[in-house]
Design an enzyme around this catalytic site. Structure first.
Site, PDB file in Angstrom:
ATOM      1  CG  ASN A 146      -0.914   5.143  -1.119  1.00 41.87           C
ATOM      2  OD1 ASN A 146      -1.716   4.744  -1.944  1.00 41.87           O
ATOM      3  ND2 ASN A 146      -1.202   5.262   0.174  1.00 41.87           N
ATOM      4  NE  ARG A 171      -5.629   4.011  -5.498  1.00 40.80           N
ATOM      5  CZ  ARG A 171      -5.171   2.780  -5.717  1.00 40.80           C
ATOM      6  NH1 ARG A 171      -5.085   2.320  -6.926  1.00 40.80           N
ATOM      7  NH2 ARG A 171      -4.785   2.039  -4.727  1.00 40.80           N
ATOM      8  CD  GLU A 221      -2.937  -1.118   0.106  1.00 39.33           C
ATOM      9  OE1 GLU A 221      -3.018  -0.098  -0.610  1.00 39.33           O
ATOM     10  OE2 GLU A 221      -3.608  -2.145  -0.090  1.00 39.33           O
TER      11      GLU A 221
HETATM   12  N1  ADP Z   1       2.752   9.173  -1.263  1.00 38.06           N
HETATM   13  C1  ADP Z   1       1.677   9.960  -1.432  1.00 38.06           C
HETATM   14  N2  ADP Z   1       1.786  11.143  -2.106  1.00 38.06           N
HETATM   15  C2  ADP Z   1       0.716  11.950  -2.291  1.00 38.06           C
HETATM   16  N3  ADP Z   1      -0.528  11.659  -1.843  1.00 38.06           N
HETATM   17  C3  ADP Z   1      -0.694  10.505  -1.170  1.00 38.06           C
HETATM   18  C4  ADP Z   1       0.375   9.603  -0.927  1.00 38.06           C
HETATM   19  N4  ADP Z   1      -0.106   8.549  -0.222  1.00 38.06           N
HETATM   20  C5  ADP Z   1      -1.409   8.799  -0.047  1.00 38.06           C
HETATM   21  N5  ADP Z   1      -1.787   9.968  -0.598  1.00 38.06           N
HETATM   22  C6  ADP Z   1      -3.135  10.580  -0.559  1.00 38.06           C
HETATM   23  O1  ADP Z   1      -3.885   9.906   0.434  1.00 38.06           O
HETATM   24  C7  ADP Z   1      -5.087   9.381  -0.130  1.00 38.06           C
HETATM   25  C8  ADP Z   1      -5.494   8.108   0.579  1.00 38.06           C
HETATM   26  O2  ADP Z   1      -4.567   7.050   0.334  1.00 38.06           O
HETATM   27  P1  ADP Z   1      -5.052   5.556   0.437  1.00 38.06           P
HETATM   28  O3  ADP Z   1      -5.699   5.354   1.759  1.00 38.06           O
HETATM   29  O4  ADP Z   1      -3.927   4.671   0.093  1.00 38.06           O
HETATM   30  O5  ADP Z   1      -6.209   5.432  -0.654  1.00 38.06           O
HETATM   31  P2  ADP Z   1      -6.124   5.323  -2.258  1.00 38.06           P
HETATM   32  O6  ADP Z   1      -4.739   4.946  -2.651  1.00 38.06           O
HETATM   33  O7  ADP Z   1      -7.125   4.296  -2.611  1.00 38.06           O
HETATM   34  O8  ADP Z   1      -6.496   6.688  -2.777  1.00 38.06           O
HETATM   35  C9  ADP Z   1      -4.789   9.219  -1.599  1.00 38.06           C
HETATM   36  O9  ADP Z   1      -5.954   9.235  -2.381  1.00 38.06           O
HETATM   37  C10 ADP Z   1      -3.885  10.415  -1.865  1.00 38.06           C
HETATM   38  O10 ADP Z   1      -4.652  11.576  -2.065  1.00 38.06           O
HETATM   39 MG    MG Z   2      -3.478   3.690  -1.725  1.00 40.92          MG
END
Ligand code: ADP
Ligand code: MG
Lengths: 151, 119
Positions: A54, A107, A50
Site C-alpha cells: 500500500n 484492485r 499488504e
Molecule cells: N499508504 C497509503 N497511502 C495512501 N492511500 C492508502 C494507503 N494505504 C491504503 N490506502 C487507501 O486505502 C484503500 C484500501 O486499501 P487496501 O484495503 O489495501 O485495498 P487495495 O490496496 O486493494 O486498494 C486503497 O485503495 C487506498 O485508497
Molecule cells: Mg492494498
C-alpha cells in the site's frame, strides 16, 4: 501491553516492488525470535506485505525513488510492525478501511481486511499530502503453544 | 515465478512457483497475457502446488484472469494450494465462484465436465 523491548529493527528502502518480499521476510525473521507458530508467521507476512504494498502503490503511486520506512519491534509477547510513507495520504480513513473499498478499480480492497484479520490491532494515521503510518500489532502466545484457533 | 506449462485442448496450464505478490503478480499478468495473445485459450488451470505465498495483489491478478476467461465462456480452475494459501483465498471470497481442487488431473476433469455442460 508489555513495554520491555526485546529487539528492534529499522529498515528504509526504495518503494520498489522487489522490496515487498524483502520486508515481509525480514519481519518474519525477527518475529521468529518470539515463539510464534508457523501459521502466525504466515499471517505476519501477509499483513506486512499488504501494508508495504500500500505504501508503494497508493502512498507513492509506484514512484520507486520514494522511501518506505519500516520499524519492527519485539516486546515480550507482542510484535509491532510500523510502515510509514510520506506519500499522498488518505483522505477518508474510515472509508479506506472498509472491506472491498479500493481507490483503484483494478484492485480488490482486501489489504486492510487481511491486516485486520491477521493482526490484533491495526492503527492508521494519515494526513493528506503528508503521508501514512500503519501500525500493526500482534499478540504472540509466549508459551509457544498454539492457542489460537485457525479455522 | 510463473511458468506456462502447456496449452492443450484450448486450456492453458499456468504454474506458479514461489511467491505471488505485487512484483510477481505483474510478471504473472504479462506471461499469461502473452500466452493468451499467441494462441487460442478458452480455459485456464492455475496450479498453485509450488506457490509458497500469496497476498491481495496475487489474488487480484488471478481474479483479473478469471474475468477474462469467464467473459469468453471458458472455465478456470485453481489447484494444489497449501493450507495457508487456501485460507487466504477463502477469506478473499474468490473460492465461492472459482472452482478449485487438489491436483491438475482433477482440474482437467472439472473442465471436461463444465465445458460439456456449457456446450
Ligand atoms: N499508504 C497509503 N497511502 C495512501 N492511500 C492508502 C494507503 N494505504 C491504503 N490506502 C487507501 O486505502 C484503500 C484500501 O486499501 P487496501 O484495503 O489495501 O485495498 P487495495 O490496496 O486493494 O486498494 C486503497 O485503495 C487506498 O485508497
Ligand atoms: Mg492494498
Amino acid at each position: 501491553m508489555d513495554r520491555i523491548v526485546k529487539n528492534r529493527i529499522i529498515l528504509e528502502f526504495d518503494g520498489r516492488a522487489e522490496n515487498v518480499s524483502l520486508s515481509r521476510v525480514t519481519v518474519a525473521a525477527l518475529a521468529a525470535q518470539l515463539s510464534v507458530t508457523l501459521s502466525e508467521l504466515e499471517e505476519i507476512k501477509v499483513a506486512t506485505s499488504e501494508a508495504v504494498s500500500n505504501a508503494i502503490i497508493h502512498g507513492y503511486q509506484n514512484n520507486p525513488e520514494k522511501t518506505v520506512r519500516l520499524v519492527c519491534t519485539l516486546y515480550e509477547d507482542w510484535l509491532e510492525v510500523e510502515v510509514k510513507d510520506e506519500g499522498v495520504g488518505i483522505k477518508d480513513i474510515k472509508q479506506a478501511l472498509q472491506p472491498a473499498f479500493s481507490s483503484d478499480p483494478e484492485r480488490m480492497g482486501l489489504g486492510f481486511v487481511f491486516m485486520q484479520s491477521f493482526m490484533d490491532e491495526v492503527v492508521v494515521d494519515s494526513q493528506v499530502n503528508l503521508g501514512t503510518t500503519v501500525t500493526l500489532r500482534k499478540k504472540i502466545s509466549s508459551s509457544g503453544v498454539k492457542n489460537k484457533a485457525v479455522s | 515465478m510463473t511458468h506456462i506449462l502447456q496449452n492443450k485442448n484450448d486450456t492453458l496450464v499456468v504454474k506458479v512457483v514461489g511467491e505471488l505478490d505485487m512484483l510477481t503478480a505483474q510478471e504473472f499478468r504479462e506471461i499469461v497475457e502473452k500466452a493468451m495473445a499467441g494462441a487460442l485459450v478458452r480455459n485456464m488451470i492455475i496450479d498453485l502446488d509450488k506457490a509458497g505465498f500469496i497476498d491481495s495483489s496475487g489474488i487480484g491478478v488471478i481474479l483479473g484472469r478469471y474475468r477474462k476467461i469467464k467473459a469468453q465462456n471458458g472455465v478456470m480452475v485453481l489447484c494444489g494450494m497449501n493450507e495457508n494459501i487456501k485460507r487466504i483465498l477463502e477469506m478473499s471470497g474468490i473460492l465461492s465462484f472459482i472452482p478449485f481442487c487438489s491436483s491438475e488431473k482433477e482440474s482437467w476433469e472439472i473442465i471436461a465436465k463444465k465445458a460439456f455442460k456449457g456446450a
